[in-house]
Design an enzyme around this catalytic site. Structure first.
Site, PDB file in Angstrom:
ATOM      1  N   VAL A   1      49.834  42.939  33.488  1.00 38.68           N
ATOM      2  CA  VAL A   1      51.015  43.600  34.075  1.00 38.68           C
ATOM      3  C   VAL A   1      50.872  45.118  34.185  1.00 38.68           C
ATOM      4  O   VAL A   1      51.745  45.773  34.745  1.00 38.68           O
ATOM      5  CB  VAL A   1      52.327  43.252  33.320  1.00 38.68           C
ATOM      6  CG1 VAL A   1      52.622  41.762  33.397  1.00 38.68           C
ATOM      7  CG2 VAL A   1      52.277  43.731  31.870  1.00 38.68           C
TER       8      VAL A   1
ATOM      9  N   ALA B   1      51.941  46.934  21.863  1.00 38.57           N
ATOM     10  CA  ALA B   1      51.705  48.301  21.405  1.00 38.57           C
ATOM     11  C   ALA B   1      50.411  48.278  20.608  1.00 38.57           C
ATOM     12  O   ALA B   1      50.133  47.283  19.925  1.00 38.57           O
ATOM     13  CB  ALA B   1      52.854  48.791  20.534  1.00 38.57           C
TER      14      ALA B   1
ATOM     15  N   LYS C   1      61.518  48.717  23.709  1.00 36.26           N
ATOM     16  CA  LYS C   1      62.548  47.680  23.959  1.00 36.26           C
ATOM     17  C   LYS C   1      63.861  48.321  24.408  1.00 36.26           C
ATOM     18  O   LYS C   1      64.592  47.730  25.212  1.00 36.26           O
ATOM     19  CB  LYS C   1      62.764  46.810  22.724  1.00 36.26           C
ATOM     20  CG  LYS C   1      61.610  45.862  22.407  1.00 36.26           C
ATOM     21  CD  LYS C   1      61.306  44.868  23.512  1.00 36.26           C
ATOM     22  CE  LYS C   1      60.391  43.742  23.040  1.00 36.26           C
ATOM     23  NZ  LYS C   1      59.902  42.909  24.156  1.00 36.26           N
TER      24      LYS C   1
ATOM     25  N   SER D   1      54.173  30.488  21.964  1.00 37.13           N
ATOM     26  CA  SER D   1      54.788  31.598  22.707  1.00 37.13           C
ATOM     27  C   SER D   1      56.239  31.284  23.069  1.00 37.13           C
ATOM     28  O   SER D   1      56.557  30.169  23.499  1.00 37.13           O
ATOM     29  CB  SER D   1      54.014  31.857  24.005  1.00 37.13           C
ATOM     30  OG  SER D   1      52.707  32.327  23.732  1.00 37.13           O
ATOM     31  N   ILE D   2      57.089  32.286  22.952  1.00 42.50           N
ATOM     32  CA  ILE D   2      58.488  32.135  23.379  1.00 42.50           C
ATOM     33  C   ILE D   2      58.522  31.765  24.864  1.00 42.50           C
ATOM     34  O   ILE D   2      59.345  30.948  25.289  1.00 42.50           O
ATOM     35  CB  ILE D   2      59.272  33.434  23.086  1.00 42.50           C
ATOM     36  CG1 ILE D   2      59.450  33.600  21.569  1.00 42.50           C
ATOM     37  CG2 ILE D   2      60.624  33.426  23.797  1.00 42.50           C
ATOM     38  CD1 ILE D   2      59.997  34.950  21.134  1.00 42.50           C
TER      39      ILE D   2
ATOM     40  N   THR E   1      55.188  33.734  16.135  1.00 41.28           N
ATOM     41  CA  THR E   1      54.277  33.600  17.278  1.00 41.28           C
ATOM     42  C   THR E   1      53.024  34.434  17.031  1.00 41.28           C
ATOM     43  O   THR E   1      52.929  35.137  16.027  1.00 41.28           O
ATOM     44  CB  THR E   1      54.945  34.122  18.564  1.00 41.28           C
ATOM     45  OG1 THR E   1      55.222  35.512  18.391  1.00 41.28           O
ATOM     46  CG2 THR E   1      56.244  33.381  18.871  1.00 41.28           C
TER      47      THR E   1
ATOM     48  N   TYR F   1      58.489  48.587  13.289  1.00 42.79           N
ATOM     49  CA  TYR F   1      58.579  48.176  14.704  1.00 42.79           C
ATOM     50  C   TYR F   1      58.325  49.402  15.594  1.00 42.79           C
ATOM     51  O   TYR F   1      57.807  49.291  16.698  1.00 42.79           O
ATOM     52  CB  TYR F   1      59.921  47.501  15.007  1.00 42.79           C
ATOM     53  CG  TYR F   1      59.909  46.676  16.277  1.00 42.79           C
ATOM     54  CD1 TYR F   1      59.013  45.616  16.434  1.00 42.79           C
ATOM     55  CD2 TYR F   1      60.789  46.959  17.323  1.00 42.79           C
ATOM     56  CE1 TYR F   1      59.008  44.856  17.598  1.00 42.79           C
ATOM     57  CE2 TYR F   1      60.786  46.199  18.483  1.00 42.79           C
ATOM     58  CZ  TYR F   1      59.891  45.153  18.616  1.00 42.79           C
ATOM     59  OH  TYR F   1      59.884  44.408  19.773  1.00 42.79           O
TER      60      TYR F   1
HETATM   61  P1  NAD Z   1      53.142  35.981  22.300  1.00 46.13           P
HETATM   62  O1  NAD Z   1      51.981  36.706  21.730  1.00 46.13           O
HETATM   63  O2  NAD Z   1      53.062  34.524  22.387  1.00 46.13           O
HETATM   64  O3  NAD Z   1      53.511  36.564  23.729  1.00 46.13           O
HETATM   65  C1  NAD Z   1      53.247  37.910  24.101  1.00 46.13           C
HETATM   66  C2  NAD Z   1      52.626  37.854  25.470  1.00 46.13           C
HETATM   67  O4  NAD Z   1      52.430  39.158  26.024  1.00 46.13           O
HETATM   68  C3  NAD Z   1      51.233  37.180  25.459  1.00 46.13           C
HETATM   69  O5  NAD Z   1      51.247  36.062  26.321  1.00 46.13           O
HETATM   70  C4  NAD Z   1      50.326  38.259  25.989  1.00 46.13           C
HETATM   71  O6  NAD Z   1      49.271  37.744  26.782  1.00 46.13           O
HETATM   72  C5  NAD Z   1      51.284  39.064  26.823  1.00 46.13           C
HETATM   73  N1  NAD Z   1      50.775  40.382  27.187  1.00 46.13           N
HETATM   74  C6  NAD Z   1      50.484  41.430  26.368  1.00 46.13           C
HETATM   75  N2  NAD Z   1      49.957  42.449  27.086  1.00 46.13           N
HETATM   76  C7  NAD Z   1      49.945  42.037  28.397  1.00 46.13           C
HETATM   77  C8  NAD Z   1      49.500  42.632  29.610  1.00 46.13           C
HETATM   78  N3  NAD Z   1      48.968  43.864  29.659  1.00 46.13           N
HETATM   79  N4  NAD Z   1      49.619  41.894  30.765  1.00 46.13           N
HETATM   80  C9  NAD Z   1      50.141  40.643  30.736  1.00 46.13           C
HETATM   81  N5  NAD Z   1      50.579  40.042  29.605  1.00 46.13           N
HETATM   82  C10 NAD Z   1      50.455  40.732  28.456  1.00 46.13           C
HETATM   83  O7  NAD Z   1      54.398  36.433  21.402  1.00 46.13           O
HETATM   84  P2  NAD Z   1      55.969  36.196  21.604  1.00 46.13           P
HETATM   85  O8  NAD Z   1      56.541  36.443  20.276  1.00 46.13           O
HETATM   86  O9  NAD Z   1      56.202  34.933  22.295  1.00 46.13           O
HETATM   87  O10 NAD Z   1      56.400  37.432  22.521  1.00 46.13           O
HETATM   88  C11 NAD Z   1      57.030  37.265  23.762  1.00 46.13           C
HETATM   89  C12 NAD Z   1      58.166  38.271  23.930  1.00 46.13           C
HETATM   90  O11 NAD Z   1      59.182  37.998  22.984  1.00 46.13           O
HETATM   91  C13 NAD Z   1      57.763  39.713  23.745  1.00 46.13           C
HETATM   92  O12 NAD Z   1      58.449  40.533  24.692  1.00 46.13           O
HETATM   93  C14 NAD Z   1      58.297  40.020  22.347  1.00 46.13           C
HETATM   94  O13 NAD Z   1      58.566  41.382  22.188  1.00 46.13           O
HETATM   95  C15 NAD Z   1      59.565  39.207  22.383  1.00 46.13           C
HETATM   96  N6  NAD Z   1      60.172  38.924  21.076  1.00 46.13           N
HETATM   97  C16 NAD Z   1      59.448  38.307  20.098  1.00 46.13           C
HETATM   98  C17 NAD Z   1      60.041  38.042  18.858  1.00 46.13           C
HETATM   99  C18 NAD Z   1      59.260  37.408  17.740  1.00 46.13           C
HETATM  100  O14 NAD Z   1      59.697  37.527  16.584  1.00 46.13           O
HETATM  101  N7  NAD Z   1      58.173  36.721  18.012  1.00 46.13           N
HETATM  102  C19 NAD Z   1      61.382  38.402  18.657  1.00 46.13           C
HETATM  103  C20 NAD Z   1      62.095  39.000  19.685  1.00 46.13           C
HETATM  104  C21 NAD Z   1      61.472  39.256  20.894  1.00 46.13           C
HETATM  105  O1  0WE Z   2      58.057  42.364  19.855  1.00 46.32           O
HETATM  106  C1  0WE Z   2      57.545  41.935  18.832  1.00 46.32           C
HETATM  107  C2  0WE Z   2      56.056  42.130  18.570  1.00 46.32           C
HETATM  108  C3  0WE Z   2      55.323  42.651  19.759  1.00 46.32           C
HETATM  109  C4  0WE Z   2      53.937  43.140  19.468  1.00 46.32           C
HETATM  110  C5  0WE Z   2      53.100  42.569  18.518  1.00 46.32           C
HETATM  111  C6  0WE Z   2      51.815  43.081  18.332  1.00 46.32           C
HETATM  112  C7  0WE Z   2      50.881  42.546  17.274  1.00 46.32           C
HETATM  113  C8  0WE Z   2      49.443  42.779  17.653  1.00 46.32           C
HETATM  114  C9  0WE Z   2      53.492  44.220  20.198  1.00 46.32           C
HETATM  115  N1  0WE Z   2      52.256  44.730  20.030  1.00 46.32           N
HETATM  116  C10 0WE Z   2      51.421  44.169  19.130  1.00 46.32           C
HETATM  117  N2  0WE Z   2      50.172  44.712  18.980  1.00 46.32           N
HETATM  118  C11 0WE Z   2      49.198  44.126  18.254  1.00 46.32           C
HETATM  119  O2  0WE Z   2      48.087  44.675  18.121  1.00 46.32           O
HETATM  120  N3  0WE Z   2      58.338  41.316  17.888  1.00 46.32           N
HETATM  121  C12 0WE Z   2      59.772  41.317  18.091  1.00 46.32           C
HETATM  122  C13 0WE Z   2      57.827  40.696  16.642  1.00 46.32           C
HETATM  123  C14 0WE Z   2      57.851  41.737  15.571  1.00 46.32           C
HETATM  124  O3  0WE Z   2      56.865  42.646  15.471  1.00 46.32           O
HETATM  125  C15 0WE Z   2      57.196  43.496  14.435  1.00 46.32           C
HETATM  126  C16 0WE Z   2      58.414  43.106  13.886  1.00 46.32           C
HETATM  127  C17 0WE Z   2      58.847  41.986  14.625  1.00 46.32           C
HETATM  128  C18 0WE Z   2      60.108  41.218  14.440  1.00 46.32           C
HETATM  129  C19 0WE Z   2      56.504  44.596  13.932  1.00 46.32           C
HETATM  130  C20 0WE Z   2      57.036  45.298  12.858  1.00 46.32           C
HETATM  131  C21 0WE Z   2      58.250  44.926  12.329  1.00 46.32           C
HETATM  132  C22 0WE Z   2      58.962  43.829  12.827  1.00 46.32           C
END
Ligand code: NAD
Ligand code: 0WE
Length: 256
Positions: free
Chosen positions: A66, A96, A163, A19-20, A194, A156
């Site tokens: 949340v 989502a 976002k 996780s980030i 992640t 997305y």
């Molecule tokens: P991750 O799955 O490790 O983290 C997502 C977190 O959201 C999880 O810990 C999950 O438990 C939490 N979450 C979802 N629904 C929730 C709820 N109802 N209540 C409380 N927590 C909830 O994935 P990640 O990639 O580390 O995502 C963390 C953040 O970084 C997100 O906002 C994501 O949009 C953002 N982000 C991710 C990427 C990527 O490429 N992975 C890029 C840019 C931004």
């Molecule tokens: O914010 C995100 C992903 C957040 C996310 C991921 C999931 C997967 C599982 C939100 N909701 C869900 N619901 C699920 O059921 N990112 C920035 C990573 C991401 O997701 C994408 C991307 C990128 C980058 C989806 C489509 C296209 C690009």
């Protein structure tokens, strides 16, 4: 002295070691911050407990979906009792319904739109409102965002719209909380492998696309998100609020 010595923080969004939120939490802790963690539900409790235990057995770990006001209230009541004050908050939460991230945005259901915005954008407002009374010495609130908020990234979809709402919310929160010396900023991360990214069709191709087209010709490392998280939390960023900082190997500047 370390950059965050004496700072008290809370981290929302650790699911596992990838996780980030975990990368930023580790970087904050390394700079001397004392942290509390929340987890989304029983399913993730053990993961978060195991990870947080690396900071000592007395680490505060609390459940928080949340979307539930009563869980948010309980978290900040306990943090008030145990910490007395707060300086740092990380929002690293997004969701989502899966079907909304497949197919066309035009088919987004009312429910998927509502859920995406509730979990991924409104939650920042709710958490900031609950945290602010504890940030009596000023504070730094950070939220994770992605480029799909400003340009179309196929699939997305509604997450991009959520976002955009998150980033705009950060600006309005920055205005409201500025007089209390509480700053609110977003980190816009390039794609990171992640849990939230895995299972997204074409994600591996997206990583390759960044490697080919970003000015730095590589993807972002979790430690680099941690380092930016430390900067934005530190006094070095004391005059930075309401901003989106791109940690994306420069991808965002490109027009083609
Ligand atoms: P991750 O799955 O490790 O983290 C997502 C977190 O959201 C999880 O810990 C999950 O438990 C939490 N979450 C979802 N629904 C929730 C709820 N109802 N209540 C409380 N927590 C909830 O994935 P990640 O990639 O580390 O995502 C963390 C953040 O970084 C997100 O906002 C994501 O949009 C953002 N982000 C991710 C990427 C990527 O490429 N992975 C890029 C840019 C931004
Ligand atoms: O914010 C995100 C992903 C957040 C996310 C991921 C999931 C997967 C599982 C939100 N909701 C869900 N619901 C699920 O059921 N990112 C920035 C990573 C991401 O997701 C994408 C991307 C990128 C980058 C989806 C489509 C296209 C690009």
């Amino acid at each position: 002295m370390s950059l965050l010595t004496g700072k008290l923080g809370i981290v929302f969004g650790v699911a596992n070691k990838r996780s980030i939120a975990w990368a930023i939490a580790q970087a904050w802790a390394k700079e001397g911050a004392r942290l509390a963690f929340t987890y989304q539900g029983e399913r993730l409790k053990e993961n978060v407990e195991e990870l947080a235990a690396t900071f000592g057995s007395d680490t505060l770990i609390l459940p928080c979906d949340v979307t539930r006001d009563e869980e948010i209230a309980a978290v900040f009541k306990t943090v008030g009792e145990k910490f007395g004050k707060l300086h740092l908050l990380l929002h690293s939460v997004a969701f989502a319904p899966r079907e909304a991230l497949e197919g066309e945005f035009i088919n987004t259901s009312r429910d998927a739109f509502r859920i995406a915005h509730d979990v991924s954008a409104y939650s920042l407002v709710a958490l900031a409102r609950a945290a602010a009374p504890l940030m009596t010495e000023g504070g730094s609130i950070l939220a994770m965002t992605y480029y799909g908020s400003e340009k179309v990234v196929p699939h997305y979809n509604v997450m991009g719209v959520a976002k955009a709402a998150l980033e705009a919310s950060a600006r309005y929160l920055a205005y409201d909380l500025g007089p209390k010396k509480i700053r609110v900023n977003c980190i816009s991360a390039g794609p990171v492998n992640t849990l939230a990214a895995r299972g997204i069709a074409g994600f591996t191709d997206m990583l390759k696309h960044y490697e080919a087209h970003a000015p730095l010709r590589r993807n972002v490392l979790p430690d680099e998100l941690g380092a930016t998280g430390v900067f934005l939390a530190s006094d070095g960023a004391a005059a930075i609020t309401g901003q989106v900082i791109y940690v994306d190997s420069g991808y965002q500047i490109m027009g083609m």
